[in-house]
Motif scaffolding. Structure first.
Motif, PDB file in Angstrom:
ATOM      1  N   UNK A  92       0.860  -1.191  -0.051  1.00  0.00           N
ATOM      2  CA  UNK A  92      -0.027  -0.096   0.086  1.00  0.00           C
ATOM      3  C   UNK A  92       0.883   1.112  -0.101  1.00  0.00           C
ATOM      4  N   UNK A  93       1.983   1.035   0.735  1.00  0.00           N
ATOM      5  CA  UNK A  93       3.006   2.454   0.738  1.00  0.00           C
ATOM      6  C   UNK A  93       3.688   2.590  -0.448  1.00  0.00           C
ATOM      7  N   UNK A  94       3.801   1.575  -1.317  1.00  0.00           N
ATOM      8  CA  UNK A  94       4.482   1.565  -2.385  1.00  0.00           C
ATOM      9  C   UNK A  94       3.423   2.115  -3.552  1.00  0.00           C
TER      10      UNK A  94
ATOM     11  N   UNK B 272       1.596   9.022  -7.947  1.00  0.00           N
ATOM     12  CA  UNK B 272       2.488  10.022  -8.074  1.00  0.00           C
ATOM     13  C   UNK B 272       2.491  10.924  -6.709  1.00  0.00           C
ATOM     14  N   UNK B 273       2.168  10.258  -5.665  1.00  0.00           N
ATOM     15  CA  UNK B 273       2.303  10.830  -4.295  1.00  0.00           C
ATOM     16  C   UNK B 273       3.717  10.867  -3.787  1.00  0.00           C
TER      17      UNK B 273
ATOM     18  N   UNK C 288      12.250   6.478  -5.702  1.00  0.00           N
ATOM     19  CA  UNK C 288      11.329   5.292  -5.499  1.00  0.00           C
ATOM     20  C   UNK C 288      11.309   4.265  -6.507  1.00  0.00           C
ATOM     21  N   UNK C 289      11.620   5.014  -7.659  1.00  0.00           N
ATOM     22  CA  UNK C 289      11.490   4.227  -9.049  1.00  0.00           C
ATOM     23  C   UNK C 289      12.449   3.080  -9.059  1.00  0.00           C
ATOM     24  N   UNK C 290      13.607   3.275  -8.564  1.00  0.00           N
ATOM     25  CA  UNK C 290      14.702   2.374  -8.498  1.00  0.00           C
ATOM     26  C   UNK C 290      14.421   1.016  -7.843  1.00  0.00           C
ATOM     27  N   UNK C 291      13.468   1.027  -7.176  1.00  0.00           N
ATOM     28  CA  UNK C 291      12.791  -0.158  -6.449  1.00  0.00           C
ATOM     29  C   UNK C 291      11.801  -0.862  -6.935  1.00  0.00           C
ATOM     30  N   UNK C 292      11.333  -0.604  -8.131  1.00  0.00           N
ATOM     31  CA  UNK C 292      10.208  -1.105  -9.005  1.00  0.00           C
ATOM     32  C   UNK C 292      10.532  -2.651  -9.266  1.00  0.00           C
TER      33      UNK C 292
ATOM     34  N   UNK D 189      10.515  -6.013   0.845  1.00  0.00           N
ATOM     35  CA  UNK D 189      11.166  -6.246   2.300  1.00  0.00           C
ATOM     36  C   UNK D 189      12.569  -6.863   1.960  1.00  0.00           C
ATOM     37  N   UNK D 190      13.398  -6.425   2.877  1.00  0.00           N
ATOM     38  CA  UNK D 190      14.828  -7.077   2.717  1.00  0.00           C
ATOM     39  C   UNK D 190      15.894  -6.141   2.967  1.00  0.00           C
TER      40      UNK D 190
END
Length: 72
Positions: free
Chosen positions: A13-15, A21-22, A40-44, A53-54
């Motif tokens: 939900x956070x992601x 776009x928030x 954040x896009x680097x974690x997609x 998680x990790x």
């Protein structure tokens, strides 16, 4: 190249906020206590049904630019 180790526990939900776009950046404390900010896009590629998680290694240039993120 410089690197940091971070532990992430981001719910699905956070992601979702990224896709709406928030959220643009993730801000987290590295294991050595430093605060790090990266897109954040680097974690997609690490997103699962449960979120992210990790433990991750973040490599960055001497200028502080993100080079790579990999799961440990």
């Amino acid at each position: 190249m410089n690197e940091l180790i971070v532990d992430l526990n981001i719910s699905d939900r956070e992601f979702e906020r990224l896709y709406r776009g928030e959220v643009r950046d993730v801000v987290v404390r590295a294991r050595d206590g430093r605060r790090v900010r990266f897109p954040a896009t680097s974690l997609k590629r690490f997103v699962t049904r449960e979120g992210i998680r990790g433990s991750f290694r973040i490599r960055y240039s001497p200028e502080g630019r993100l080079q790579d993120i990999s799961r440990l």
